[in-house]
Design an enzyme around this catalytic site. Structure first.
Site, PDB file in Angstrom:
ATOM      1  N   LYS A 110      -5.575  -2.838  -3.069  1.00 58.48           N
ATOM      2  CA  LYS A 110      -6.106  -3.292  -4.352  1.00 58.48           C
ATOM      3  C   LYS A 110      -7.053  -2.276  -4.999  1.00 58.48           C
ATOM      4  CE  LYS A 110      -5.220  -8.195  -3.968  1.00 58.48           C
ATOM      5  NZ  LYS A 110      -4.684  -8.422  -2.608  1.00 58.48           N
TER       6      LYS A 110
HETATM    7  C1  PLP Z   1      -3.493  -8.997  -2.355  1.00 57.06           C
HETATM    8  C2  PLP Z   1      -2.797  -8.613  -1.118  1.00 57.06           C
HETATM    9  C3  PLP Z   1      -1.408  -8.817  -0.955  1.00 57.06           C
HETATM   10  C4  PLP Z   1      -0.574  -9.507  -1.992  1.00 57.06           C
HETATM   11  O1  PLP Z   1      -0.415  -8.748  -3.151  1.00 57.06           O
HETATM   12  P1  PLP Z   1       0.227  -9.401  -4.466  1.00 57.06           P
HETATM   13  O2  PLP Z   1       0.197  -8.322  -5.477  1.00 57.06           O
HETATM   14  O3  PLP Z   1      -0.626 -10.572  -4.814  1.00 57.06           O
HETATM   15  O4  PLP Z   1       1.601  -9.818  -4.107  1.00 57.06           O
HETATM   16  C5  PLP Z   1      -0.818  -8.351   0.215  1.00 57.06           C
HETATM   17  N1  PLP Z   1      -1.546  -7.763   1.194  1.00 57.06           N
HETATM   18  C6  PLP Z   1      -2.868  -7.564   1.079  1.00 57.06           C
HETATM   19  C7  PLP Z   1      -3.601  -6.927   2.197  1.00 57.06           C
HETATM   20  C8  PLP Z   1      -3.535  -7.970  -0.078  1.00 57.06           C
HETATM   21  O5  PLP Z   1      -4.866  -7.772  -0.186  1.00 57.06           O
END
Ligand code: PLP
Length: 461
Positions: A110
């Site tokens: 993220k």
């Molecule tokens: C947020 C997150 C996801 C999911 O991502 P999306 O874009 O919501 O599908 C998967 N793995 C981790 C570690 C995350 O922090």
């Protein structure tokens, strides 16, 4: 390039509008008016992730910023990564690689989207001489990445609701040990859904804002986050085979933001074989791709908490673009009746799914087994989210041709309990996480059932 809503009412929006507004006023999600095409011959000459980003990001920002401003911004955007390249690619064998997206300061992918969002927020606020409040709820990694990305920008104050529940201690501590004047981690006595309700209410009410102040959404529906993620799909295709062969990507997903970024990259010209939509036991997406049944159920707590969702917000973008060929009226009808009525696509349109998508739902036991398998057979340690993507690849092996890239979305050190349960020990943890463990926590405990949270923001604004 302008933007419009999947539900048809909010149109002719600039990049800056979309950035600062988040969700469209008709409840839909913003989409670019057309898909910009990337010249792969030119992109092939790029070396670094930032070089790639310099070709991608400006395709979306011209309605608000000059290219030279954006290029300068991109040089300063991604910071505090523990890998010089930002991203590492680990080859399991000749047909399978791991795209490690967790070398950023919060050890989850993220950071890519949120550092880009924060850079653009700050540039906009400076230009307009305004300030902003970031207000969001987090079930895991969004909150820490948002706080970290915004903490050095004095024009932004972050108020992040941390629900009771399933997040790991490290995930919480990443938010409660920041110790900055403009960061307010709030331990809310409620579930993630309670917290999200408060955030939604806050975006309607806005009573705690100052005149002319922005209220910013950092959840994954913000288009700028998708742009940041599109960049690493192009980057990995470049590094792996210079776009000479289409690749499969296995993506561990919750809100479908990361999958949608992969789809967007393919619409922009990246060669793509299949997207493997890998979910945990919160399987709404798997039910859709297998049975054309997108119906809301209650959330299960799993060992991959950042994917514990009941609905996948960004999926609306795929419905609109891929299945409905941008028919906003039908999209709007489907979503206005959801979740009372399930979303079902007419059979002949839904059949297109298998041209591009495979899906699999992985339960906790299989996730543990997969973590153990990779440790034992390849000496590779993965976190539970990554293991969901890895297990889906194994289970779908017979349906896959071409090389496959699985996305590693978090560093395994973020989930020590899952490692311990799998009998796996890590000898190295990232510096950014080590630092967090030794610091004292500071957070504000507030009630979700009255106005305390809004009052608190007002007092500290
Ligand atoms: C947020 C997150 C996801 C999911 O991502 P999306 O874009 O919501 O599908 C998967 N793995 C981790 C570690 C995350 O922090």
């Amino acid at each position: 390039m302008l933007f419009h809503s999947t539900r048809g009412k909010d149109t002719n929006k600039t990049f800056e509008d979309v950035l600062m507004q988040g969700l469209a006023s008709d409840g839909g999600l913003f989409m670019p008016n057309e898909w910009p095409k990337v010249d792969l011959k030119v992109l092939k000459e790029s070396e670094s992730f930032i070089d790639v980003a310099k070709h991608i990001v400006p395709l979306y920002t011209k309605s608000s910023f000059r290219d030279d401003e954006v290029i300068r911004l991109l040089d300063q955007t991604w910071h505090n990564f523990e890998s010089e390249e930002l991203i590492e690619i680990y080859d399991i064998d000749k047909d399978l690689s791991v795209l490690e997206l967790f070398h950023g300061p919060t050890a989850a992918f993220k950071d890519f989207g949120l550092q880009l969002a924060a850079s653009f927020f700050n540039m906009t606020l400076q230009k307009q001489n305004k300030t902003a409040i970031v207000f969001g709820a987090t079930s895991g990694d969004t909150g820490s990445a948002a706080i970290d990305a915004c903490k050095e920008f004095d024009l932004i104050k972050s108020f992040i609701l941390i629900p009771e529940g399933n997040m790991s201690d490290i995930q919480r501590k990443q938010m409660t040990t920041v110790n900055k004047k403009n960061v307010f981690p709030i331990l809310a006595n409620g579930t993630f859904d309670d917290c999200q309700d408060i955030v939604k209410k806050g975006f309607k009410e806005r009573s705690f804002l100052r005149d002319g102040q922005y209220l910013l959404a950092v959840n994954s529906i913000n288009w700028v986050r998708i742009i940041g993620q599109i960049c690493y799909y192009f980057y990995s295709s470049l590094k792996i085979n210079k776009f000479s062969q289409p690749l499969n990507f296995s993506v561990p997903t919750g809100n479908f933001g990361n999958v949608f970024a992969c789809y967007a990259a393919s619409r922009m010209g990246m060669p793509l074989s299949k997207i493997i939509v890998a979910v945990n036991s919160n399987d709404i997406l798997n039910r859709f791709f297998r049975n054309n049944d997108y119906s809301k159920k209650s959330v299960n707590e799993t060992i991959s908490p950042s994917m514990d969702i009941s609905v996948a917000s960004n999926f609306e973008r795929l419905v609109y673009d891929f299945y409905l060929d941008r028919d906003s009226k039908t999209c709007s009808n489907l979503y206005n009746q959801f979740p009372i009525k399930n979303i079902q696509i007419s059979e002949n349109l839904w059949k297109k799914s298998k041209d591009l998508f495979l899906s699999y739902s992985v339960d906790d036991e299989s996730t543990f087994d997969c973590m153990k398998f990779y440790k034992k057979n390849h000496g590779y340690i993965m976190d539970p989210h990554t293991a969901v993507a890895a297990d889906a690849v194994q289970k779908l092996n017979n349906e896959i041709i071409n090389k496959t890239i699985m996305l590693a979305t978090a560093h395994p050190a973020k989930f020590p309990n899952a490692l311990e349960s799998s009998g796996i020990s890590l000898d190295k943890i990232p510096y950014s996480l080590k630092k967090v463990l030794s610091k004292k926590e500071k957070a504000y405990e507030l009630d979700t059932k009255d106005n305390s949270i809004f009052n608190f923001i007002k007092e500290n604004n």
